[in-house]
Design an enzyme around this catalytic site. Structure first.
Site, PDB file in Angstrom:
ATOM      1  N   ASP A 291       1.956 -10.344   3.351  1.00  0.00           N
ATOM      2  CA  ASP A 291       1.110 -10.072   4.367  1.00  0.00           C
ATOM      3  C   ASP A 291      -0.300 -10.170   4.095  1.00  0.00           C
ATOM      4  O   ASP A 291      -1.383 -10.371   5.211  1.00  0.00           O
ATOM      5  CB  ASP A 291       1.340  -8.791   5.041  1.00  0.00           C
ATOM      6  CG  ASP A 291       2.745  -8.619   5.430  1.00  0.00           C
ATOM      7  OD1 ASP A 291       3.397  -9.457   5.566  1.00  0.00           O
ATOM      8  OD2 ASP A 291       3.210  -7.433   5.391  1.00  0.00           O
TER       9      ASP A 291
ATOM     10  N   ASP B  86       0.805  -1.257  -0.144  1.00  0.00           N
ATOM     11  CA  ASP B  86      -0.094   0.139   0.149  1.00  0.00           C
ATOM     12  C   ASP B  86       0.891   1.335  -0.080  1.00  0.00           C
ATOM     13  O   ASP B  86       0.466   2.170  -0.732  1.00  0.00           O
ATOM     14  CB  ASP B  86      -0.850   0.141   1.240  1.00  0.00           C
ATOM     15  CG  ASP B  86      -0.213   0.034   2.498  1.00  0.00           C
ATOM     16  OD1 ASP B  86       0.801  -0.619   2.568  1.00  0.00           O
ATOM     17  OD2 ASP B  86      -0.699   0.243   3.409  1.00  0.00           O
TER      18      ASP B  86
ATOM     19  N   MET C 177       1.080 -39.448  -9.089  1.00  0.00           N
ATOM     20  CA  MET C 177       1.803 -38.255  -8.432  1.00  0.00           C
ATOM     21  C   MET C 177       0.854 -36.882  -8.153  1.00  0.00           C
ATOM     22  O   MET C 177       1.107 -36.398  -7.253  1.00  0.00           O
ATOM     23  CB  MET C 177       3.326 -38.038  -9.047  1.00  0.00           C
ATOM     24  CG  MET C 177       3.296 -37.117 -10.210  1.00  0.00           C
ATOM     25  SD  MET C 177       4.633 -36.532 -10.439  1.00  0.00           S
ATOM     26  CE  MET C 177       5.296 -35.553  -9.278  1.00  0.00           C
ATOM     27  N   GLN C 178       0.180 -36.646  -9.119  1.00  0.00           N
ATOM     28  CA  GLN C 178      -0.731 -35.568  -9.021  1.00  0.00           C
ATOM     29  C   GLN C 178      -1.916 -35.660  -7.828  1.00  0.00           C
ATOM     30  O   GLN C 178      -2.378 -34.695  -7.467  1.00  0.00           O
ATOM     31  CB  GLN C 178      -1.251 -35.247 -10.399  1.00  0.00           C
ATOM     32  CG  GLN C 178      -0.342 -34.931 -11.409  1.00  0.00           C
ATOM     33  CD  GLN C 178      -1.116 -35.275 -12.736  1.00  0.00           C
ATOM     34  OE1 GLN C 178      -1.584 -34.064 -13.462  1.00  0.00           O
ATOM     35  NE2 GLN C 178      -0.784 -36.512 -13.334  1.00  0.00           N
TER      36      GLN C 178
ATOM     37  N   GLN D  31       9.816 -16.976   4.854  1.00  0.00           N
ATOM     38  CA  GLN D  31       8.383 -17.182   4.099  1.00  0.00           C
ATOM     39  C   GLN D  31       8.410 -16.183   2.771  1.00  0.00           C
ATOM     40  O   GLN D  31       7.716 -16.458   2.080  1.00  0.00           O
ATOM     41  CB  GLN D  31       7.421 -16.135   4.976  1.00  0.00           C
ATOM     42  CG  GLN D  31       7.218 -16.925   6.223  1.00  0.00           C
ATOM     43  CD  GLN D  31       6.732 -15.900   7.551  1.00  0.00           C
ATOM     44  OE1 GLN D  31       5.550 -15.852   7.721  1.00  0.00           O
ATOM     45  NE2 GLN D  31       7.643 -15.301   8.005  1.00  0.00           N
TER      46      GLN D  31
ATOM     47  N   VAL E  38      -9.139 -33.942  -8.312  1.00  0.00           N
ATOM     48  CA  VAL E  38      -8.042 -33.076  -8.740  1.00  0.00           C
ATOM     49  C   VAL E  38      -8.422 -32.801 -10.296  1.00  0.00           C
ATOM     50  O   VAL E  38      -7.891 -31.931 -10.922  1.00  0.00           O
ATOM     51  CB  VAL E  38      -6.756 -34.086  -8.961  1.00  0.00           C
ATOM     52  CG1 VAL E  38      -6.260 -34.511  -7.824  1.00  0.00           C
ATOM     53  CG2 VAL E  38      -6.958 -35.255  -9.971  1.00  0.00           C
ATOM     54  N   SER E  39      -9.558 -33.343 -10.946  1.00  0.00           N
ATOM     55  CA  SER E  39      -9.630 -33.084 -12.443  1.00  0.00           C
ATOM     56  C   SER E  39     -10.651 -31.780 -12.576  1.00  0.00           C
ATOM     57  O   SER E  39     -10.551 -31.364 -13.776  1.00  0.00           O
ATOM     58  CB  SER E  39     -10.716 -34.268 -13.104  1.00  0.00           C
ATOM     59  OG  SER E  39     -10.040 -35.451 -12.938  1.00  0.00           O
TER      60      SER E  39
END
Length: 798
Positions: free
Chosen positions: A166, A119, A672-673, A293, A523-524
């Site tokens: 933030d 900001d 793995m997805q 972070q 997941v699709s």
């Protein structure tokens, strides 16, 4: 929808110059935003300039302001931080500093600025815009030969994008960098939880407190917007003690920077640690994450968000008139919108004013709908009231998973169970989907049983694709035996089909006349009635991270093309959005039919890009291309389905056509997805949507409780809860049938298809771009009114 010709006639950037800078603290995703601004700007015919080191580079000028090329933003999508630098500039805060900055810009003809920062940075940009004409006149009067330049560049246009970890800027649900920072936090918390398997500890994590608390299931959170009441120390210690009594080996307490008590006294991690050690004697550790972070690669969410915002920022600059106020590109739901910059800044400042005046309820409302929902959901889940304070309801509610496992399912189950118990219901877990339901694999599930489930991948309840049609008699019998008054089904397309089958069978099986609600989890991301599904974000991050590693593997070798196969069935969501996040050159999907000529065009396009690259180092980075292809998606050619364009075919085609220019490799990502720990987004989305679903169930149970039993036989008693544009909406599943392509298991209309032209533009393909959703400047006050109206509407519907 405007076609390409109309788009460029109306929004041509010819003769315009755009400056892009990053300012203030860096945030992951800033590079993706810079890349999108540069490529979209060049694409529409404008000149785009890097302004290195933020406002300091603008004041110093010289080599700090350089024209960008298409290739200069290659291979930066996956990098954290900001490659053009960011610095705080005291000189820009002075009139003389802004005068020097104006001189440097006008000499290059830059009258359009895209500012990526917080900001403070955006407020400075707006002040610069307001002073612009006066600064130019001052330069002319000081003897600078700029009269012609002043006349042709008399207006400065500003568009902002909020880059900050933030997430404290009003007007947007998420700022660029927040999701990536949450990834870092959750990685640390998950690691801490792992150590608790061998040690009993209490740990603290500092920063981005509220969303982190939701994502990891923290025991206690301390934030400035919700100061704890007097006696909070005893309440917290009592809760920690009860958790230990329930054999919980780890307590997580999250403390925000600036946390205060009701008397405006600071609450620090050291104070809380000493309190826990003194009162409970627990082994206690403090973890302050700090700049961890800000580090690491940006998440898929941040890359997509930044890319969309960057393109929208360029469109806003092209459409700006002398009377257009400085605006900021924001996110509401899954939509990119434009808001007046200073309205957002003023609202952000009002939050601090409300907190200074101890008007915390107003501060939470000013933070926005997303923050308020997060806070309310955390309150629901964080503290279990004593049984004596919970009015016992006569209802039993069952929750089950159906379809393939998806990361975030367990977070949704945890949320549903705890909200249900808070509402006074008895909660039952159904194991192994509808098949387990028919076999009586049903057990009561209590508050402590779902502890630690938020971060677990897969489905701890067990899930199967079996549909209920063949087991209706047994399912009805189990509903009768366990006196189940409502069903919450969490799953994919099979869950949707299953709910339709249960609804159709109500006439034969009155036991099925109970409220039912489905929460989409696959997941699709192919569920009608919802733009997003639990699990899709985790899968996107798996695709993106794998593509990053694959591209890196070729950084020291010759020119290379990778063919990547993703999951998704007939739905091209993962392929398309994964391609956008990974910086792919193309994504082949069922929804957009392609022919051999299209493949030939893609090969020629890529070959030309490789041939025209000069510097070998640039070639190695820039030409490590990735193509995504949807798994099991036969593609149409000339209106006929054609199953010949498989991954192997495309791989062989590129291998043959690329001889002498590039070689080719393929990679099938596979299951793995579906695996791994859920992303922060999926944890929070699953938690919030399941909590809302349970609250709907509670209201429907009261509505349909007649003469000592629940009987629900109306259309709106079987709903799907989905994300539609900007809000979570309950929709009767029978109404969704018209929106469904049942043969291919996809919705007839899919919002993300509008992202495909954006992906192509950023890969340097000529294409049309639908700007029908762009160009409307909204107002912050209007968003608040809309939020309040939506709440009122929901109350009326429920």
């Amino acid at each position: 929808m405007p076609d390409s010709k109309k788009f460029f006639e109306n929004l041509s950037g010819a003769g315009k110059s755009i400056g892009v800078l990053t300012s203030g603290g860096d945030a992951q995703g800033m590079n993706a935003a810079v890349r999108a601004v540069v490529r979209m700007g060049i694409y529409v015919g404008a000149k785009v300039y890097f302004i290195h080191e933020g406002y300091q580079g603008m004041v110093d000028g010289g080599d700090n302001i350089k024209e960008a090329t298409w290739e200069s933003v290659s291979s930066m999508l996956q990098l954290g931080g900001t490659v053009i630098g960011s610095a705080r500039c005291k000189e820009f805060r002075t009139h003389d500093g802004r005068l020097r900055a104006a001189l440097n810009l006008v000499q290059l003809g830059i009258t359009n600025l895209c500012v990526i920062g917080g900001d403070g940075s955006l407020t400075g940009a707006n002040l610069f815009r307001e002073e612009w004409s006066g600064l130019l006149e001052e330069l002319v009067q000081s003897g600078k030969e700029l009269r012609l330049a002043v006349e042709t560049h008399s207006v400065l246009h500003i568009v902002g994008m909020v880059g900050s970890i933030d997430n404290d800027f009003c007007g947007t649900d998420m700022t660029i960098g927040t999701d990536s920072a949450l990834h870092r936090i959750i990685e640390v918390v998950d690691a801490i939880m792992t150590t608790a398997q061998s040690q009993v500890q209490t740990s603290f994590v500092l920063y981005l407190a509220l969303v982190s608390a939701l994502a990891c299931g923290a025991d206690w959170v301390l934030i400035p917007e919700m100061p704890p009441e007097d006696g909070w120390e005893e309440q917290m210690c009592q809760k920690l003690s009860e958790n230990r009594a329930d054999k919980k080996r780890l307590n997580i307490i999250i403390v925000a920077e600036g946390a205060l008590d009701s008397h405006n006294r600071s609450i620090t991690t050291d104070y809380v640690k000493d309190l826990v050690v003194r009162c409970l004697g627990f082994d206690t550790r403090v973890t302050i994450l700090g700049h961890v972070q800000r580090g690491g690669t940006p998440s898929a969410f941040d890359r997509i968000l930044a890319s969309r915002m960057g393109v929208e920022a360029v469109l806003a600059l092209l459409e700006a008139s002398p009377d257009t106020p400085a605006c900021v590109v924001s996110l509401r739901g899954n939509q990119a919108i434009r808001l007046p910059l200073m309205e957002c800044v003023q609202m952000t400042q009002e939050v601090q004013k409300a907190m200074d005046e101890k008007n915390f309820e107003e501060a939470v409302k000013l933070r926005g709908r997303s923050f308020e929902n997060n806070l309310n959901t955390y309150k629901l889940l964080s503290y279990r009231k004593p049984d004596s304070e919970v009015p016992k309801s006569p209802y039993n509610v069952a929750v089950l998973n159906v379809g393939a496992p998806a990361a975030g399912m367990n977070a949704a189950v945890r949320s549903a169970v705890r909200v249900g118990i808070t509402e006074g219901h008895t909660m039952f877990a159904v194991h192994d989907g509808f098949e387990g339901f028919s076999k009586g694999q049903i057990t009561e599930i209590k508050w402590g049983d779902v502890g630690g489930w938020t971060g677990q991948g897969g489905s701890l309840l067990g899930t199967k694709r079996t549909l209920p049609a063949k087991h209706l008699n047994k399912i009805a019998e189990q509903i009768r035996i366990h006196n189940i008054g409502a069903l919450l089904v969490i799953g994919g397309f099979e869950a949707y089909l299953g709910l339709l089958e249960l609804l159709a069978a109500r006439s034969k099986h009155p036991e099925l006349c109970v409220p039912m609600v489905m929460v989409p989890s696959t997941v699709s991301n192919n569920i009608p009635g919802s733009d997003l599904s639990i699990g899709a974000d985790t899968a996107l991050n798996a695709i993106t991270n794998t593509c990053d590693r694959i591209k890196q593997s070729a950084s020291g070798t010759k020119r290379r093309v990778f063919i990547i196969e993703t999951m998704g069935g007939y739905c091209g969501y993962l392929a398309t959005v994964g391609a956008l996040a990974a910086g792919a050159d193309a994504a082949y999907i069922y929804e957009e039919p392609f022919s051999i000529r299209d493949l030939q065009t893609n090969v020629e396009h890529l070959t030309e890009k490789m041939k025209t690259s000069i510097q070998r180092g640039l070639v190695l980075r820039y030409l490590t291309h990735t193509y995504t292809y949807t798994h099991n998606s036969p593609c149409r050619m000339n209106e006929n389905s054609n199953e010949n364009f498989t991954t192997d075919f495309i791989y062989q085609l590129y291998t043959e056509e690329g001889k002498g220019v590039f070689d080719c490799r393929k990679n099938v990502l596979g299951h793995m997805q579906q695996g791994g720990a859920p992303s922060p987004f999926d944890r929070n989305f699953g938690t919030k949507i399941a909590a809302k679903a349970m609250q709907w169930i509670s209201k429907k149970l009261k509505e349909f409780y007649i003469e000592g039993r629940v009987f629900a036989n109306t259309e709106d008693s079987a709903c799907l809860l989905g994300m539609r544009r900007r809000a979570l909406v309950f929709q009767p599943v029978t109404q969704l049938k018209e929106e469904t392509d049942f043969e291919h298991r996809i919705p007839k209309e899919q919002w993300w298809l509008k992202l495909r032209p954006l992906m192509k533009i950023l890969a340097k393909y000529k294409t049309s771009y639908d700007v029908s959703d762009s160009g409307q400047l909204e107002h912050v006050a209007g968003l608040r009114t809309r939020d309040e109206n939506e709440v009122e509407k929901e109350c009326e519907e429920e």
